[in-house]
Motif scaffolding. Sequence first.
Motif, short mmCIF file in Angstrom:
data_model
loop_
_atom_site.label_atom_id
_atom_site.label_comp_id
_atom_site.label_asym_id
_atom_site.label_seq_id
_atom_site.Cartn_x
_atom_site.Cartn_y
_atom_site.Cartn_z
N GLU A 92 -40.01 55.04 -113.95
CA GLU A 92 -39.24 56.03 -113.21
C GLU A 92 -38.25 55.36 -112.26
OE1 GLU A 92 -42.06 58.70 -111.40
OE2 GLU A 92 -42.60 59.58 -113.32
N LEU A 93 -38.65 54.27 -111.65
CA LEU A 93 -37.76 53.53 -110.77
C LEU A 93 -36.55 53.01 -111.55
CD1 LEU A 93 -37.20 52.29 -107.95
CD2 LEU A 93 -38.51 50.30 -108.68
N ALA A 94 -36.80 52.44 -112.71
CA ALA A 94 -35.72 51.90 -113.52
C ALA A 94 -34.76 52.98 -114.01
CB ALA A 94 -36.29 51.14 -114.72
N GLU A 95 -35.28 54.19 -114.24
CA GLU A 95 -34.45 55.27 -114.77
C GLU A 95 -33.80 56.12 -113.67
OE1 GLU A 95 -37.16 57.33 -117.34
OE2 GLU A 95 -37.02 55.80 -118.90
N GLU A 99 -28.56 55.53 -106.24
CA GLU A 99 -28.80 55.94 -104.85
C GLU A 99 -30.29 56.16 -104.59
OE1 GLU A 99 -27.81 59.77 -102.10
OE2 GLU A 99 -26.16 58.99 -103.32
N ARG A 100 -30.96 56.80 -105.53
CA ARG A 100 -32.39 57.06 -105.39
C ARG A 100 -33.18 55.75 -105.43
NH1 ARG A 100 -36.01 60.06 -103.07
NH2 ARG A 100 -37.81 60.51 -104.35
N LEU A 105 -36.45 51.61 -102.73
CA LEU A 105 -36.63 50.20 -102.35
C LEU A 105 -36.70 50.05 -100.83
CD1 LEU A 105 -34.32 48.49 -104.99
CD2 LEU A 105 -36.82 48.43 -104.89
N LYS A 106 -35.94 50.87 -100.09
CA LYS A 106 -36.01 50.83 -98.62
C LYS A 106 -37.39 51.29 -98.16
CE LYS A 106 -31.12 51.41 -97.63
NZ LYS A 106 -30.07 52.32 -97.17
N LYS A 112 -44.11 47.59 -96.87
CA LYS A 112 -44.52 46.18 -96.83
C LYS A 112 -44.57 45.66 -95.41
CE LYS A 112 -42.04 43.48 -99.26
NZ LYS A 112 -41.19 42.66 -100.13
N SER A 113 -43.57 46.01 -94.60
CA SER A 113 -43.55 45.53 -93.22
C SER A 113 -44.69 46.14 -92.41
CB SER A 113 -42.20 45.79 -92.55
OG SER A 113 -42.01 47.18 -92.36
N GLU A 114 -45.06 47.37 -92.70
CA GLU A 114 -46.21 48.01 -92.04
C GLU A 114 -47.48 47.24 -92.36
OE1 GLU A 114 -46.55 50.89 -90.06
OE2 GLU A 114 -44.36 50.81 -89.89
#
Length: 122
Positions: A92-95, A99-100, A105-106, A112-114
Amino acid sequence: MSILGSRLKKLREKHNLTQERAGEIFGLTKYQIHRYETGASNPDPDIINKFADYYGVSADYLLGRTDDPNPSEQDDIPEELKDPELGLFFKELAEAPEERREQLLKIWEILKSEGDRKPGKK
């Protein structure tokens, strides 16, 4: 019929090829294709590799050494990525639209930082 022969026939039919057309593609006669499919003769290793490349399978699959048409592709995938839920996420990420994808990714970077923070610190 041999395993090789039955798999060659199945793949040829799956690709909607006649024996004549397959012969043209591989530089063989219709009769040679027929003999390979019935097990009356065996192709040399170079021809087996041509079949494997064209049909997108491994030579081991054609020869009956594995029932997985592409075992090496599965072996290259790390074990943790074989999880069906993760696979769906990555698909789903690849497709997703660009913008999404950037938004997702943000979010991932925030998560990850949490996780890097020590408990009790803000």
